[in-house]
Design a protein around this motif. Structure first.
Motif, mmCIF file in Angstrom:
data_model
loop_
_atom_site.group_PDB
_atom_site.id
_atom_site.type_symbol
_atom_site.label_atom_id
_atom_site.label_comp_id
_atom_site.label_asym_id
_atom_site.label_seq_id
_atom_site.Cartn_x
_atom_site.Cartn_y
_atom_site.Cartn_z
ATOM 1 N N GLN A 138 0.807 -1.351 0.118
ATOM 2 C CA GLN A 138 0.228 -0.146 0.013
ATOM 3 C C GLN A 138 1.426 0.980 0.022
ATOM 4 N N ALA A 139 2.025 1.067 -0.086
ATOM 5 C CA ALA A 139 2.864 1.681 0.596
ATOM 6 C C ALA A 139 4.028 1.397 0.763
ATOM 7 N N SER A 164 7.774 -9.275 6.758
ATOM 8 C CA SER A 164 8.349 -9.128 8.220
ATOM 9 C C SER A 164 8.235 -6.676 7.199
ATOM 10 N N ILE A 165 7.094 -6.812 6.095
ATOM 11 C CA ILE A 165 8.021 -5.029 5.505
ATOM 12 C C ILE A 165 6.132 -4.256 6.530
ATOM 13 N N ARG A 166 6.553 -3.496 6.856
ATOM 14 C CA ARG A 166 5.117 -2.416 7.563
ATOM 15 C C ARG A 166 4.699 -1.802 7.225
ATOM 16 N N THR A 167 4.326 -2.341 6.534
ATOM 17 C CA THR A 167 3.107 -1.654 5.617
ATOM 18 C C THR A 167 1.563 -2.565 5.022
ATOM 19 N N ILE A 168 -0.046 -1.563 5.052
ATOM 20 C CA ILE A 168 -0.396 -3.504 4.240
ATOM 21 C C ILE A 168 0.427 -3.186 3.538
ATOM 22 N N ILE A 169 0.062 -4.578 3.025
ATOM 23 C CA ILE A 169 0.182 -6.262 1.959
ATOM 24 C C ILE A 169 -0.117 -7.456 1.248
ATOM 25 N N TYR A 170 -0.877 -7.129 -0.036
ATOM 26 C CA TYR A 170 -1.729 -7.593 -0.283
ATOM 27 C C TYR A 170 -0.829 -8.978 -0.914
ATOM 28 N N ILE A 171 -1.172 -10.607 -1.242
ATOM 29 C CA ILE A 171 -0.704 -12.098 -1.543
ATOM 30 C C ILE A 171 -1.552 -12.256 -2.351
ATOM 31 N N ASP A 172 -1.602 -12.584 -3.649
ATOM 32 C CA ASP A 172 -2.155 -13.356 -4.220
ATOM 33 C C ASP A 172 -1.758 -14.203 -5.071
ATOM 34 N N ASP A 173 -2.744 -15.418 -5.772
ATOM 35 C CA ASP A 173 -1.863 -16.084 -7.416
ATOM 36 C C ASP A 173 -0.383 -16.797 -6.788
ATOM 37 N N ILE A 174 -0.700 -17.590 -6.208
ATOM 38 C CA ILE A 174 0.528 -18.467 -4.880
ATOM 39 C C ILE A 174 0.440 -20.109 -6.859
#
Length: 400
Positions: free
Chosen positions: A155-156, A212-222
């Motif tokens: 997100q950032a 460990s990334i300090r922001t909102i993170i999205y993960i998809d399509d593995i």
């Protein structure tokens, strides 16, 4: 030996007197038989036409799956095993189940699979936790090579990293691949790709994604392949037998027709099983519309399916009357349309999905909006830039 011959002689009725009751009953019976004969003849004609279409579909399926004359074709796309997890449905055998730690399934944001809130995505919000993790339930079997790919979005801009582990036994050991967040763009889907060293692949293993990334993170399509990442069909598609192709500039589009009627979302999922970056057909120019119409009209199976409508990839699910193409990481606004007169009309307030619906006198197929829960045949599209195909280097890709 005597032979008994039974002959029905039908004499024309000459008016002038009442019809004998016995004759009247015979006439009614003969008329009934004549009507039954006509109905049966029409039904048999329809069945014959249906059988011909089914035979064509069977021939195409054999060629797509097995190659010409049942042999394994060189363009077969299943020379490896793919575990593709888009988090759209639960799998009873845990094929695509990941055990989350501080990740949650989210449908409030556009995912990567659909590029829409129709889909689901794993989300981590770092309000209370310092990290998050996804661990596969499935045990992957030993192979000479593996290619692990997935999409993520920040997100950032922020510090931290994503680490990949292969867990053999009870302990994961050290990370075999690290993706630092430094200089990664925000608000863009990024493709991560990693190839474990063969030493990791001698025993069954689980896959762990640690963030460990300090922001909102999205993960998809593995996507997990038991093959090298440069194998044909992974970074760029292999067009199956029976497909048809069109090139515009450096972009090559490969189209596959699927006769089985499915609901709109299920049709997109089916396209993703052909190639994870595939979508429903996206018609973005008059030239492409003409090309697709030509392909439909020269195929009996597609012409028959088009009489009942063929799904294409447009909808206005997220914003009413703002139609976009979905099935990619970002929705694409319509820059070309071929609506039938009076369409779209959102009849009954629940028509959000687009299909080729109205056949014109010149054999074009104009668009209409219908309910997304209807079931129709569909056309999938796989488009990729052939100028990148030789090097397999694409924008926003982190390769390890």
């Amino acid at each position: 030996m005597q032979y008994l011959m039974c002959m029905l002689v039908i004499l024309p009725y000459v008016g002038g007197g009442p019809v004998h009751p016995r004759t009247e009953k015979s006439c009614i019976a003969m008329h009934t038989f004549q009507n039954t004969y006509d109905v049966l003849k029409a039904k048999l004609f329809d069945i014959n036409a249906e059988m011909s279409l089914l035979k064509d579909d069977l021939d195409n399926a054999i060629e797509q799956t097995c190659g010409v004359l049942g042999t394994l074709g060189t363009g077969n796309t299943h020379l490896y095993q793919l575990t593709y997890c888009n988090f759209e449905e639960k799998d009873d055998d845990d094929e695509c189940t990941f055990r989350p730690e501080h990740f949650v399934i989210n449908q409030d944001v556009s995912d990567h699979t659909f590029g829409s809130t129709l889909g689901h995505v794993y989300t981590y919000t770092p309000y209370y936790y310092s990290g998050s993790k996804l661990t596969s339930v499935k045990m992957f079997q030993p192979a000479n090579a593996y290619c692990i790919r997935f999409y993520f979005k920040l997100q950032a801009a922020a510090a931290g990293s994503i680490k990949l582990y292969l867990q053999v036994g009870e302990h994961p050991g050290y990370a075999f691949h690290t993706i630092p967040a430094t200089s990664l763009p925000a608000e863009k889907w990024i493709l991560a790709e990693a190839s474990p060293d063969q030493e990791y692949l001698q025993q069954p293993f689980k896959i762990i994604l640690e963030n460990s990334i300090r922001t909102i993170i999205y993960i998809d399509d593995i996507m997990v392949y038991n093959a090298r990442c440069d194998t044909d069909g992974i970074r760029s598609p292999v067009c199956p037998f029976g497909s048809f192709t069109r090139k515009e500039g450096t972009n090559l589009s490969c189209y596959t027709f699927h006769p089985e009627p499915l609901m709109y979302v299920d049709a997109i999922k089916s396209c993703k099983r052909v190639w994870p970056d595939a979508s429903l057909l996206q018609i973005e120019s008059a030239e492409e519309q003409t090309y697709i119409t030509y392909q439909i009209n020269k195929s009996r199976a597609m012409t028959y399916a088009a009489d009942f409508g063929i799904w294409i990839g447009g909808n206005d699910v997220d914003t009413e009357h703002k139609f976009v193409w979905i099935g990619n990481e970002n929705p694409i606004p319509f820059n070309y349309t071929n609506w039938h007169q009076g369409q779209p009309n959102n009849m009954n307030g629940d028509q959000d999905c687009v299909m080729l619906q109205y056949r014109t006198n010149n054999n074009d197929y104009e668009w209409g909006d219908v309910g997304c829960a209807e079931k129709h045949s569909f056309i999938c599209e796989m488009t990729y830039d052939v100028s990148h195909a030789s090097s397999h280097q694409y924008p926003n890709t982190v390769i390890g």
